[in-house]
Design a protein around this motif. Sequence first.
Motif, PDB file in Angstrom:
ATOM      1  N   ARG A  22      35.394  54.914  26.725  1.00 43.03           N
ATOM      2  CA  ARG A  22      34.866  54.270  27.927  1.00 43.03           C
ATOM      3  C   ARG A  22      34.022  55.245  28.749  1.00 43.03           C
ATOM      4  O   ARG A  22      32.946  54.909  29.228  1.00 43.03           O
ATOM      5  N   PHE A  23      34.502  56.454  28.877  1.00 46.39           N
ATOM      6  CA  PHE A  23      33.789  57.489  29.623  1.00 46.39           C
ATOM      7  C   PHE A  23      32.410  57.735  29.020  1.00 46.39           C
ATOM      8  O   PHE A  23      31.404  57.724  29.720  1.00 46.39           O
ATOM      9  N   TRP A  24      32.331  57.952  27.714  1.00 47.75           N
ATOM     10  CA  TRP A  24      31.052  58.235  27.067  1.00 47.75           C
ATOM     11  C   TRP A  24      30.143  57.011  27.069  1.00 47.75           C
ATOM     12  O   TRP A  24      28.928  57.147  27.203  1.00 47.75           O
ATOM     13  N   THR A  25      30.703  55.829  26.959  1.00 49.83           N
ATOM     14  CA  THR A  25      29.884  54.610  27.020  1.00 49.83           C
ATOM     15  C   THR A  25      29.221  54.494  28.381  1.00 49.83           C
ATOM     16  O   THR A  25      28.022  54.201  28.478  1.00 49.83           O
ATOM     17  N   VAL A  26      29.981  54.738  29.443  1.00 53.68           N
ATOM     18  CA  VAL A  26      29.425  54.696  30.794  1.00 53.68           C
ATOM     19  C   VAL A  26      28.300  55.725  30.926  1.00 53.68           C
ATOM     20  O   VAL A  26      27.226  55.428  31.437  1.00 53.68           O
ATOM     21  N   LEU A  27      28.538  56.939  30.448  1.00 56.51           N
ATOM     22  CA  LEU A  27      27.515  57.983  30.545  1.00 56.51           C
ATOM     23  C   LEU A  27      26.236  57.605  29.796  1.00 56.51           C
ATOM     24  O   LEU A  27      25.133  57.751  30.317  1.00 56.51           O
ATOM     25  N   VAL A  28      26.381  57.114  28.574  1.00 54.18           N
ATOM     26  CA  VAL A  28      25.207  56.773  27.768  1.00 54.18           C
ATOM     27  C   VAL A  28      24.440  55.609  28.368  1.00 54.18           C
ATOM     28  O   VAL A  28      23.216  55.663  28.529  1.00 54.18           O
ATOM     29  N   GLU A  72      37.109  68.810  32.913  1.00 57.99           N
ATOM     30  CA  GLU A  72      35.806  68.849  32.250  1.00 57.99           C
ATOM     31  C   GLU A  72      35.113  67.480  32.295  1.00 57.99           C
ATOM     32  O   GLU A  72      33.904  67.407  32.531  1.00 57.99           O
ATOM     33  N   ASN A  73      35.847  66.397  32.108  1.00 62.64           N
ATOM     34  CA  ASN A  73      35.266  65.053  32.234  1.00 62.64           C
ATOM     35  C   ASN A  73      34.748  64.816  33.648  1.00 62.64           C
ATOM     36  O   ASN A  73      33.681  64.237  33.842  1.00 62.64           O
ATOM     37  N   PHE A  74      35.504  65.262  34.626  1.00 58.29           N
ATOM     38  CA  PHE A  74      35.096  65.158  36.030  1.00 58.29           C
ATOM     39  C   PHE A  74      33.785  65.904  36.249  1.00 58.29           C
ATOM     40  O   PHE A  74      32.837  65.385  36.840  1.00 58.29           O
ATOM     41  N   ARG A  75      33.709  67.127  35.752  1.00 59.08           N
ATOM     42  CA  ARG A  75      32.499  67.941  35.908  1.00 59.08           C
ATOM     43  C   ARG A  75      31.300  67.324  35.185  1.00 59.08           C
ATOM     44  O   ARG A  75      30.179  67.367  35.685  1.00 59.08           O
ATOM     45  N   LEU A  89      23.004  52.247  41.090  1.00 64.48           N
ATOM     46  CA  LEU A  89      23.913  52.485  39.965  1.00 64.48           C
ATOM     47  C   LEU A  89      24.646  53.816  40.086  1.00 64.48           C
ATOM     48  O   LEU A  89      25.630  54.052  39.398  1.00 64.48           O
ATOM     49  N   GLN A  90      24.159  54.670  40.984  1.00 66.18           N
ATOM     50  CA  GLN A  90      24.884  55.912  41.264  1.00 66.18           C
ATOM     51  C   GLN A  90      26.304  55.594  41.730  1.00 66.18           C
ATOM     52  O   GLN A  90      27.218  56.366  41.500  1.00 66.18           O
ATOM     53  N   GLN A  91      26.449  54.455  42.388  1.00 63.72           N
ATOM     54  CA  GLN A  91      27.771  54.051  42.872  1.00 63.72           C
ATOM     55  C   GLN A  91      28.750  53.896  41.704  1.00 63.72           C
ATOM     56  O   GLN A  91      29.924  54.235  41.829  1.00 63.72           O
ATOM     57  N   VAL A  92      28.269  53.412  40.580  1.00 67.52           N
ATOM     58  CA  VAL A  92      29.126  53.251  39.407  1.00 67.52           C
ATOM     59  C   VAL A  92      29.587  54.615  38.917  1.00 67.52           C
ATOM     60  O   VAL A  92      30.775  54.822  38.644  1.00 67.52           O
ATOM     61  N   LEU A  93      28.651  55.541  38.824  1.00 71.27           N
ATOM     62  CA  LEU A  93      29.013  56.891  38.401  1.00 71.27           C
ATOM     63  C   LEU A  93      29.971  57.541  39.392  1.00 71.27           C
ATOM     64  O   LEU A  93      30.931  58.200  39.000  1.00 71.27           O
ATOM     65  N   ASN A  94      29.708  57.367  40.674  1.00 72.65           N
ATOM     66  CA  ASN A  94      30.562  57.975  41.687  1.00 72.65           C
ATOM     67  C   ASN A  94      31.968  57.375  41.655  1.00 72.65           C
ATOM     68  O   ASN A  94      32.957  58.086  41.823  1.00 72.65           O
ATOM     69  N   THR A  95      32.058  56.075  41.427  1.00 68.94           N
ATOM     70  CA  THR A  95      33.366  55.426  41.314  1.00 68.94           C
ATOM     71  C   THR A  95      34.126  55.972  40.114  1.00 68.94           C
ATOM     72  O   THR A  95      35.333  56.242  40.194  1.00 68.94           O
ATOM     73  N   GLU A  96      33.429  56.162  39.010  1.00 70.57           N
ATOM     74  CA  GLU A  96      34.058  56.743  37.818  1.00 70.57           C
ATOM     75  C   GLU A  96      34.478  58.188  38.089  1.00 70.57           C
ATOM     76  O   GLU A  96      35.537  58.627  37.648  1.00 70.57           O
ATOM     77  N   GLN A 146      26.035  64.666  35.549  1.00 68.45           N
ATOM     78  CA  GLN A 146      25.196  63.498  35.263  1.00 68.45           C
ATOM     79  C   GLN A 146      24.588  62.954  36.555  1.00 68.45           C
ATOM     80  O   GLN A 146      23.398  62.668  36.624  1.00 68.45           O
ATOM     81  N   GLN A 147      25.404  62.834  37.591  1.00 70.00           N
ATOM     82  CA  GLN A 147      24.901  62.356  38.873  1.00 70.00           C
ATOM     83  C   GLN A 147      23.835  63.306  39.427  1.00 70.00           C
ATOM     84  O   GLN A 147      22.808  62.858  39.946  1.00 70.00           O
ATOM     85  N   LEU A 148      24.082  64.592  39.322  1.00 72.63           N
ATOM     86  CA  LEU A 148      23.127  65.574  39.833  1.00 72.63           C
ATOM     87  C   LEU A 148      21.783  65.480  39.112  1.00 72.63           C
ATOM     88  O   LEU A 148      20.730  65.547  39.747  1.00 72.63           O
ATOM     89  N   ARG A 149      21.808  65.326  37.801  1.00 71.08           N
ATOM     90  CA  ARG A 149      20.557  65.193  37.040  1.00 71.08           C
ATOM     91  C   ARG A 149      19.771  63.969  37.482  1.00 71.08           C
ATOM     92  O   ARG A 149      18.553  64.034  37.677  1.00 71.08           O
TER      93      ARG A 149
END
Length: 186
Positions: free
Chosen positions: A8-14, A108-111, A29-36, A116-119
């Motif tokens: 789920r984590f990698w699917t969200v990232l991709v 590490e997943n958190f980081r 959509l940043q909100q989705v990343l921030n929520t995750e 990803q958000q920073l990029r």
Amino acid sequence: MALARIWRFWTVLVLLSGTLSLGCERLHLQQVLNTETLSKLHEMGGPFPGHCFRQRFSLKTKPLDLVKLSDGVGTLDRIEIIHQTLHHINKIYSMNLGSVPWAWDKVENFRLLLEQQLRELQDCLRKPGSDHKLKRNAAIQHYFRKLKKFLKHKKFSDCSLEIVRAETRARLQQLLFIMAQVSKIN
């Protein structure tokens, strides 16, 4: 169970990396990343440990009110506040955290989510044709400098790490509100 979370984590990232790279018009959509990211932060350590409540008062800094800081500023300035906050959070969790009480893979997943958000935000701040320069917000820098100093002074004790994790959670929750404001404007 763990494999499903990683999937789920990698699917969200991709999925989000492709969607967010389309430009700042999809910034909400940043909100989705921030929520995750908030979810990963919670998974790292769960609820705040009761035995650390007393030590919380040893953090000698006022809470940072990012929402107040973002009042009356333009969209790019709000994006800068978000970016700078995430940057400092990422720096803290990139410090010498060899003795953290949390599972290293969760940290590490958190980081990874923070990066990803920073990029994505960096791309927004450097839109073609924009002469906008990144500004440094002294209040944000001062606050995170105090957090780092606190961790070092407490020798990265479990309670000091939990206190900083609670502070991180509060800032990420404030960022959700600011992101919603930016999304409304765009």
